[in-house]
Design a protein around this motif. Sequence first.
Motif, PDB file in Angstrom:
ATOM      1  N   ASP A  60       0.803  -1.222   0.000  1.00 31.09           N
ATOM      2  CA  ASP A  60       0.000   0.000   0.000  1.00 31.09           C
ATOM      3  C   ASP A  60       0.839   1.276   0.000  1.00 31.09           C
ATOM      4  N   LYS A  61       2.093   1.181   0.381  1.00 27.97           N
ATOM      5  CA  LYS A  61       2.934   2.371   0.550  1.00 27.97           C
ATOM      6  C   LYS A  61       3.446   2.926  -0.783  1.00 27.97           C
ATOM      7  N   TYR A  62       3.744   2.059  -1.723  1.00 26.20           N
ATOM      8  CA  TYR A  62       4.422   2.492  -2.943  1.00 26.20           C
ATOM      9  C   TYR A  62       3.450   2.606  -4.107  1.00 26.20           C
ATOM     10  N   THR A  63       3.261   3.853  -4.556  1.00 28.54           N
ATOM     11  CA  THR A  63       2.375   4.112  -5.689  1.00 28.54           C
ATOM     12  C   THR A  63       3.144   4.459  -6.957  1.00 28.54           C
ATOM     13  N   GLY A  64       4.445   4.596  -6.834  1.00 28.24           N
ATOM     14  CA  GLY A  64       5.304   4.898  -7.976  1.00 28.24           C
ATOM     15  C   GLY A  64       6.756   4.737  -7.588  1.00 28.24           C
ATOM     16  N   LEU A  65       7.619   4.664  -8.590  1.00 31.19           N
ATOM     17  CA  LEU A  65       9.050   4.496  -8.337  1.00 31.19           C
ATOM     18  C   LEU A  65       9.601   5.649  -7.498  1.00 31.19           C
ATOM     19  N   ASP A  66       9.063   6.833  -7.695  1.00 29.74           N
ATOM     20  CA  ASP A  66       9.537   8.008  -6.957  1.00 29.74           C
ATOM     21  C   ASP A  66       9.237   7.931  -5.457  1.00 29.74           C
TER      22      ASP A  66
END
Length: 193
Positions: A60-66
């Motif tokens: 749930d934490k990572y929505t994109g590489l950035d």
Amino acid sequence: MKEVILNEYDQKKIIYLEYEKKLRDLIFSLIKENGITIHGIESRVKDRNSLSKKIDSKEDKYTGLDKITDTLGIRVITYFEDDVDTIANIVKSQFHVDENNSCDKRNKNFDSFGYSSLHYIIKLTEPRASLPEYSRFNEIKFEIQIRSILQHAWAEIEHDIGYKSAIEIPVDMRRKFSRIAGLLELADIEFIR
């Protein structure tokens, strides 16, 4: 979402690899200009498999590489513990430090020993971010770890025992390792003195 992030990583990996070299050289130059002698600088771009596992661990934490702040990592290994803060001050003067995602793992309770390192999440600041040789990297955050050679030795031992071991370490052995970590901390202080 995981596949989207991994595809973005595949497309940008060459940029991360180029940035890794530039950062390593830049940080080495900044340290040298300030008259500090260090043991070394290590760097790495997280491989695809490690990145995939990281995404799985916190879906749930990572929505994109950035949003993954340690895709690129630099580690500065000093001879003496007091040089950690000196180098940290150099880093803070030359880069933007993301205080919310940075941590000082040297701060411990009086009765605990073990892993010690200063971790900053940073990115370029102006005017460097606008220079042609850096402009394509100016939005990439990276992690820098700064620690003494004795802190590094302990981190390497602890990493292999704690993360790579297929067997659980018995409590009495963990206590012995904790005592060794305390001795390394004491040795760091004595080397400075």
